[in-house]
Design a protein around this motif. Sequence first.
Motif, mmCIF file in Angstrom:
data_model
loop_
_atom_site.group_PDB
_atom_site.id
_atom_site.type_symbol
_atom_site.label_atom_id
_atom_site.label_comp_id
_atom_site.label_asym_id
_atom_site.label_seq_id
_atom_site.Cartn_x
_atom_site.Cartn_y
_atom_site.Cartn_z
ATOM 1 N N SER A 1 -25.546 -42.624 52.724
ATOM 2 C CA SER A 1 -24.884 -43.609 53.573
ATOM 3 C C SER A 1 -24.068 -44.570 52.713
ATOM 4 N N LYS A 2 -23.050 -45.137 53.306
ATOM 5 C CA LYS A 2 -22.194 -46.072 52.595
ATOM 6 C C LYS A 2 -21.488 -46.969 53.599
ATOM 7 N N SER A 3 -21.241 -48.207 53.204
ATOM 8 C CA SER A 3 -20.497 -49.135 54.047
ATOM 9 C C SER A 3 -19.396 -49.787 53.221
ATOM 10 N N LEU A 4 -18.385 -50.281 53.888
ATOM 11 C CA LEU A 4 -17.277 -50.947 53.222
ATOM 12 C C LEU A 4 -16.837 -52.127 54.068
ATOM 13 N N TYR A 5 -16.719 -53.279 53.430
ATOM 14 C CA TYR A 5 -16.289 -54.491 54.126
ATOM 15 C C TYR A 5 -15.009 -55.010 53.497
ATOM 16 N N MET A 6 -14.059 -55.417 54.342
ATOM 17 C CA MET A 6 -12.824 -56.035 53.884
ATOM 18 C C MET A 6 -12.608 -57.317 54.665
ATOM 19 N N THR A 7 -12.242 -58.373 53.970
ATOM 20 C CA THR A 7 -11.941 -59.623 54.646
ATOM 21 C C THR A 7 -10.596 -59.512 55.365
ATOM 22 N N ILE A 8 -10.347 -60.426 56.277
ATOM 23 C CA ILE A 8 -9.058 -60.466 56.960
ATOM 24 C C ILE A 8 -7.926 -60.591 55.948
ATOM 25 N N GLU A 9 -8.138 -61.407 54.929
ATOM 26 C CA GLU A 9 -7.108 -61.608 53.910
ATOM 27 C C GLU A 9 -6.825 -60.315 53.153
ATOM 28 N N GLU A 10 -7.860 -59.565 52.830
ATOM 29 C CA GLU A 10 -7.673 -58.295 52.116
ATOM 30 C C GLU A 10 -6.930 -57.286 52.977
ATOM 31 N N ILE A 11 -7.253 -57.247 54.258
ATOM 32 C CA ILE A 11 -6.571 -56.323 55.166
ATOM 33 C C ILE A 11 -5.113 -56.739 55.350
ATOM 34 N N GLN A 12 -4.887 -58.035 55.460
ATOM 35 C CA GLN A 12 -3.521 -58.543 55.589
ATOM 36 C C GLN A 12 -2.689 -58.151 54.366
ATOM 37 N N GLN A 13 -3.242 -58.311 53.190
ATOM 38 C CA GLN A 13 -2.542 -57.947 51.953
ATOM 39 C C GLN A 13 -2.256 -56.451 51.904
ATOM 40 N N HIS A 14 -3.233 -55.653 52.357
ATOM 41 C CA HIS A 14 -3.056 -54.202 52.410
ATOM 42 C C HIS A 14 -1.899 -53.840 53.332
ATOM 43 N N ALA A 15 -1.868 -54.465 54.503
ATOM 44 C CA ALA A 15 -0.833 -54.163 55.487
ATOM 45 C C ALA A 15 0.551 -54.538 54.966
ATOM 46 N N GLU A 16 0.659 -55.693 54.333
ATOM 47 C CA GLU A 16 1.950 -56.128 53.805
ATOM 48 C C GLU A 16 2.425 -55.220 52.673
ATOM 49 N N LYS A 17 1.476 -54.713 51.881
ATOM 50 C CA LYS A 17 1.835 -53.863 50.743
ATOM 51 C C LYS A 17 2.255 -52.466 51.175
ATOM 52 N N TYR A 18 1.552 -51.909 52.154
ATOM 53 C CA TYR A 18 1.767 -50.500 52.499
ATOM 54 C C TYR A 18 2.584 -50.277 53.758
ATOM 55 N N SER A 19 2.995 -51.329 54.439
ATOM 56 C CA SER A 19 3.830 -51.161 55.621
ATOM 57 C C SER A 19 5.052 -52.058 55.509
ATOM 58 N N GLN A 20 6.192 -51.445 55.209
ATOM 59 C CA GLN A 20 7.441 -52.198 55.127
ATOM 60 C C GLN A 20 7.806 -52.807 56.473
ATOM 61 N N VAL B 1 3.178 -51.453 64.529
ATOM 62 C CA VAL B 1 1.878 -51.347 65.182
ATOM 63 C C VAL B 1 0.897 -52.366 64.613
ATOM 64 N N TRP B 2 1.101 -52.777 63.374
ATOM 65 C CA TRP B 2 0.268 -53.834 62.796
ATOM 66 C C TRP B 2 0.456 -55.140 63.561
ATOM 67 N N SER B 3 1.666 -55.389 64.015
ATOM 68 C CA SER B 3 1.957 -56.623 64.747
ATOM 69 C C SER B 3 1.450 -56.568 66.184
ATOM 70 N N THR B 4 1.515 -55.396 66.785
ATOM 71 C CA THR B 4 1.152 -55.277 68.195
ATOM 72 C C THR B 4 -0.320 -54.938 68.420
ATOM 73 N N ASN B 5 -0.987 -54.342 67.418
ATOM 74 C CA ASN B 5 -2.397 -53.975 67.588
ATOM 75 C C ASN B 5 -3.121 -54.079 66.245
ATOM 76 N N PHE B 6 -3.231 -55.308 65.761
ATOM 77 C CA PHE B 6 -3.832 -55.542 64.445
ATOM 78 C C PHE B 6 -5.285 -55.069 64.410
ATOM 79 N N ASP B 7 -6.036 -55.276 65.499
ATOM 80 C CA ASP B 7 -7.452 -54.907 65.534
ATOM 81 C C ASP B 7 -7.650 -53.414 65.291
ATOM 82 N N ALA B 8 -6.888 -52.592 65.997
ATOM 83 C CA ALA B 8 -7.025 -51.142 65.836
ATOM 84 C C ALA B 8 -6.621 -50.699 64.439
ATOM 85 N N MET B 9 -5.558 -51.278 63.895
ATOM 86 C CA MET B 9 -5.114 -50.906 62.555
ATOM 87 C C MET B 9 -6.107 -51.366 61.489
ATOM 88 N N ALA B 10 -6.729 -52.525 61.710
ATOM 89 C CA ALA B 10 -7.728 -53.017 60.757
ATOM 90 C C ALA B 10 -8.958 -52.113 60.752
#
Length: 266
Positions: free
Chosen positions: A152-171, A185-194
Motif C-alpha cells: 500500500s502507498k499514499s501520496l499527499y500534495m498541498t494546494i500550493e504544490e498542485i497549483q505549482q504543478h498545474a502552472e508548470k505543466y499546463s500552458q 480544464v484546470w480553471s473550470t474543474n480544479f477539484d477533478a484535475m487535482a
Amino acid sequence: MKTSETSANLQQILNSAGVKNRFDELLDNSSASFISSILTIVRTNSKLQDCSPNSILSAAGIAAALKLPINPSLGFAYIVPYKNQAQFQIGWRGLVQLAMRSGLYATLNSGAVCEGQIKEIDFITGEIVRGEKISDKVVGYIAYMELLNGFSKSLYMTIEEIQQHAEKYSQSYAYDLKNGKKSSVWSTNFDAMAKKTVLKKLLSGFGIMSIDQKGADLATALQADQAVVTDGGLRYIDNEPDGEEKVVPFEEIFKLHTADDENNEE
C-alpha cells in the motif's frame, strides 16, 4: 477550416468502412453509440470544431482502445481542444477504472483533504497520521492505493504544490492565471484535475505499469494523457514552451493493445 467543414469532414471519416470496422473491433456492440458520442461532443464544443478531424479521431481512438466512455459528465476520459488540436485526456475516474480493471488493486482512492485532517507525515516511511478536521477549508489532495499482495502507498500534495504543478505543466492554465480567463480544464474543474494529478503521480511512481502484465492499459493511458497523436508519436502541446515542439516516439497504440490482448489470453 470552418467549423461546419470540420464537422462534415469528421462525419465523413467516421462513416468510412475502415474507421467503422476498427471501432467495431475495439468496442463490439457499443461502437455505434461511441461514434455518436464523438459527433455529439464536437457539435456541442465550438473549440473542438476548430480542431483537425484527424486529431479528434486519434484522441477518440485512444479512449476506444482503453474502452473508456468520452461523455464529459462521466469523468472517465475527455477529448480536449488546445491550439486547434484535440488531445486525449484521462479523468481520475478513468485511472481508477483501468487500475481496478487490471485485477491487481484491492483499493484505490483520491480526494480532497480539509484543514486538520492530516496531523503529520513520516518523512521516512511516508506514512500519514490522521488528525481531526477543524474546518471545511481544502488544504490539499491525497491518493491511496493498496495492491492485492498487500502493498500500500499514499501520496499527499498541498494546494500550493498542485497549483505549482498545474502552472508548470499546463500552458493553458498559466495563460488563464495571467489573463484572468477560464479556458482550461484546470480553471473550470480544479477539484477533478487535482484528484487526477495526485492519483496519477501515485500510480506513476508505485503502480504496476509493465506492458507485459495486466497493467498495460494503465501504462498506455498515462503515456497518452494530454497528448496529441502525430505521425511521429505523441506530442504534448499544452506542455511546450512557445516556439518549441516536442514529439515522443511511440508504437501505434492500437497495435500495442492488440498484442497485449493476445499475450494475456488464458
